[in-house]
Write an enzyme that holds these catalytic residues in place. Sequence first.
Site, PDB file in Angstrom:
ATOM      1  CG  ASP A  29      -1.921   1.091   1.263  1.00  0.00           C
ATOM      2  OD1 ASP A  29      -1.758   2.068   0.507  1.00  0.00           O
ATOM      3  OD2 ASP A  29      -2.881   0.984   2.053  1.00  0.00           O
ATOM      4  CG  HIS A  46      -9.618   7.260   2.246  1.00  0.00           C
ATOM      5  ND1 HIS A  46      -8.736   8.027   1.525  1.00  0.00           N
ATOM      6  CD2 HIS A  46      -9.027   6.038   2.362  1.00  0.00           C
ATOM      7  CE1 HIS A  46      -7.663   7.309   1.243  1.00  0.00           C
ATOM      8  NE2 HIS A  46      -7.814   6.088   1.724  1.00  0.00           N
ATOM      9  CE1 TYR A  79      -6.186  -6.282   4.651  1.00  0.00           C
ATOM     10  CE2 TYR A  79      -8.445  -5.858   5.373  1.00  0.00           C
ATOM     11  CZ  TYR A  79      -7.349  -5.513   4.607  1.00  0.00           C
ATOM     12  OH  TYR A  79      -7.403  -4.407   3.793  1.00  0.00           O
TER      13      TYR A  79
HETATM   14  N1  GLY Z   1      -2.844   4.084   2.750  1.00  0.00           N
HETATM   15  C1  GLY Z   1      -3.845   4.574   3.586  1.00  0.00           C
HETATM   16  C2  GLY Z   1      -5.147   4.093   3.179  1.00  0.00           C
HETATM   17  O1  GLY Z   1      -5.245   3.249   2.315  1.00  0.00           O
HETATM   18  O2  GLY Z   1      -6.138   4.551   3.643  1.00  0.00           O
HETATM   19 MN    MN Z   2      -3.795   2.844   0.843  1.00  0.00          MN
HETATM   20 MN    MN Z   3      -6.617   4.407   1.125  1.00  0.00          MN
END
Ligand code: GLY
Ligand code: MN
Ligand code: MN
Length: 435
Positions: free
Chosen positions: A257, A351, A385
């Site tokens: 990520d 988000h 997960y």
């Molecule tokens: N990398 C932070 C998120 O995915 O919200």
């Molecule tokens: Mn992320």
């Molecule tokens: Mn994110």
Amino acid sequence: MISQKEYARRRKQLMRMTGEGSVIIVRAAPEKIRNNDVHYAYRQDSDFLYLSGFREPGAMLVLVPGGKGGKAVMFCREKDPKREMWDGPMAGLDGAIADFGMDQSFPMEEADKHLPALLKGSERIYYDLGRDIDFDHKLIGWMNEFRSKAHRDFHAPDEIIALDHLLHDMRLFKSRVELTAMRKSARVAVEGHILAMQSCKPGMNEADIHAVLLHTFTRHQCETSYLPIVGSGANACVLHYIANRDPMDDGDLLLIDAGAEYDGYASDITRTFPVNGKFSAAQKDLYEVVLAAQLAAIDRSREGQQWDDVHEAAVEFVAQGMLDLGIIKGTLEQALEEETYARYYVHKTGHWLGLDVHDVGDYQVDGHSRALEPGMVFTVEPGIYIRQDDQTVAERWRGLGIRIEDNVVVTREDPRILTSGAPKTVSDIETMMAG
Ligand code: GLY
Ligand code: MN
Ligand code: MN
């Protein structure tokens, strides 16, 4: 780079919204000490950056609507050649006007002298209380002083209104120029993820892959928009895993990520792929569930749909997929009603994304999930997960952590995926890794 014209346009738009009689105050982010004599890399406050493009600490922007387009005043550090020798060029008072389009500038140390004059006669102050208690007290002190002296010659401001509702609503809708910056940020992050896939081999360390990401972002003059997560095997089940220093084993998955930040704008991508380049049967089965959920959620990311609809689309596919694989039991209705899927899908589906990786903007309006509109940008990132020590599921599922995350723009037509260059189908990933 975002032009001064765009910053001026934003200031004018905000001043139009607050109207005559108001004064808007936005402060630069404070510097933060990491340890003795050493600072963290400075990152400007996103509201301040959005309205000024000014990247130095020790500054404050004051906007005074009225007249032709209002007045923009910058309080900042004075040019100091001795300091410049250590820290590099400073804009100074002249630079604030010449290079940042301000109408006036004052030294920050003289805020006590000049700010009250700007506030005098206004009716309301737009300012976010609670970020700097000392300054909050000063502001309230000035207001009280004005009130005690106010007479028919001038008005005393008697309200402090939170700025974030107006400003954050502006920030939620991305302009064409912002989308260009976000596309670049996405492109750089995509390149990092592709190089990570291409270089990943069993026996390497997570740190090797972390270095590939940093190398790619840095050479494109980007920063990371947050600390990258490079988690192999069961580390992928730790949602905020940032240690990134375990050896990566043959047969494990690797979850990355990582996003870049370009000109202040974040990208935020997750890909999960096999360390050895080939998904096992169990890995593939679970991966396909997450991918189907992600595609369904992206397809829901359309004008007129509500924010919660995107999450609900993902949840339905995650729940049905885990039922089909026998990871959870019962019917889909039961799974949704009793939220049995939530043991393995512990976060929301996305988000807002922009200057902040978890960008500003309300998710609800008048108590209802917000309707999606063109220009909104957000992540779509379902994940499953399953902890290594979870005795309630068959052994083959244990220790698997899978998330797939893309950055999506709502348009008048189909959702636009800024991050589609990073492979995400099983066959595309395996082909990329084999190449
Ligand atoms: N990398 C932070 C998120 O995915 O919200
Ligand atoms: Mn992320
Ligand atoms: Mn994110």
